[in-house]
Scaffold this motif. Structure first.
Motif, short mmCIF file in Angstrom:
data_model
loop_
_atom_site.label_atom_id
_atom_site.label_comp_id
_atom_site.label_asym_id
_atom_site.label_seq_id
_atom_site.Cartn_x
_atom_site.Cartn_y
_atom_site.Cartn_z
N GLN A 89 0.87 -1.18 0.00
CA GLN A 89 0.00 0.00 0.00
C GLN A 89 0.91 1.22 0.00
O GLN A 89 1.85 1.29 0.79
CB GLN A 89 -0.88 0.03 1.24
CG GLN A 89 -1.82 -1.14 1.36
CD GLN A 89 -2.63 -1.08 2.64
OE1 GLN A 89 -3.00 -0.01 3.09
NE2 GLN A 89 -2.87 -2.23 3.22
N SER A 90 0.63 2.17 -0.88
CA SER A 90 1.50 3.34 -0.94
C SER A 90 0.69 4.63 -0.93
O SER A 90 -0.51 4.63 -1.18
CB SER A 90 2.38 3.29 -2.20
OG SER A 90 1.56 3.28 -3.35
N GLY A 91 1.39 5.72 -0.62
CA GLY A 91 0.76 7.04 -0.62
C GLY A 91 1.81 8.10 -0.90
O GLY A 91 3.01 7.86 -0.79
N ARG A 92 1.33 9.26 -1.27
CA ARG A 92 2.23 10.39 -1.53
C ARG A 92 1.62 11.65 -0.92
O ARG A 92 0.42 11.87 -1.03
CB ARG A 92 2.42 10.60 -3.02
CG ARG A 92 3.42 11.73 -3.29
CD ARG A 92 3.71 11.92 -4.73
NE ARG A 92 4.54 10.83 -5.23
CZ ARG A 92 4.97 10.75 -6.48
NH1 ARG A 92 4.63 11.68 -7.35
NH2 ARG A 92 5.72 9.75 -6.86
N TYR A 93 2.48 12.44 -0.30
CA TYR A 93 2.04 13.61 0.44
C TYR A 93 2.96 14.78 0.15
O TYR A 93 4.17 14.59 -0.04
CB TYR A 93 2.07 13.33 1.96
CG TYR A 93 1.33 12.08 2.34
CD1 TYR A 93 0.00 12.14 2.75
CD2 TYR A 93 1.94 10.83 2.27
CE1 TYR A 93 -0.69 10.99 3.08
CE2 TYR A 93 1.25 9.68 2.60
CZ TYR A 93 -0.06 9.75 2.99
OH TYR A 93 -0.74 8.62 3.32
N ALA A 94 2.40 15.98 0.15
CA ALA A 94 3.20 17.20 0.08
C ALA A 94 3.54 17.59 1.52
O ALA A 94 2.64 17.63 2.38
CB ALA A 94 2.43 18.32 -0.61
N ARG A 95 4.79 17.84 1.77
CA ARG A 95 5.22 18.18 3.13
C ARG A 95 4.62 19.53 3.53
O ARG A 95 4.63 20.48 2.76
CB ARG A 95 6.74 18.23 3.21
CG ARG A 95 7.22 18.40 4.61
CD ARG A 95 8.65 17.88 4.74
NE ARG A 95 9.01 17.82 6.15
CZ ARG A 95 9.60 18.83 6.79
NH1 ARG A 95 9.90 19.93 6.17
NH2 ARG A 95 9.89 18.71 8.07
#
Length: 98
Positions: A89-95
């Motif tokens: 399971q993966s995700g991407r976020y803006a800091r």
């Protein structure tokens, strides 16, 4: 703005955690850390054997470029063989700046 990627997964049953963690260090040192925009990487393991990998990138484009080559790179093949692909399971976020 920097980008944070997360990946959660378990290992293929029967995989030795010490052997896998050596493969993980090799992937970080020989592949990830050499990619443009790589800032940092953290790896944690839960009591039930799930791994959480957090990777910090300078830009989303740097993350995209690295991941496009990740699955075909010679440096990642042993690592990938140990990961149970059905658990990824993966995700991407803006800091968020503080």
């Amino acid at each position: 703005m920097s980008t944070v990627e997360t990946v959660r997964f378990k290992l293929v049953p029967g995989t030795d955690t010490s052997d896998f963690e050596a493969l993980d260090r090799k992937v970080e040192n020989d592949y990830m850390a050499k990619r443009p925009g790589f800032l940092a990487r953290e790896v944690s393991r839960s009591d039930d054997g799930e791994y959480l990998v957090i990777v910090h990138w300078a830009t989303p484009e740097d993350a995209d470029a690295t991941m496009r080559g990740f699955f075909a790179a010679a440096e990642t093949q042993d690592f990938l063989a140990a990961v149970d692909k059905t658990t990824v399971q993966s995700g991407r976020y803006a800091r968020v700046a503080h």
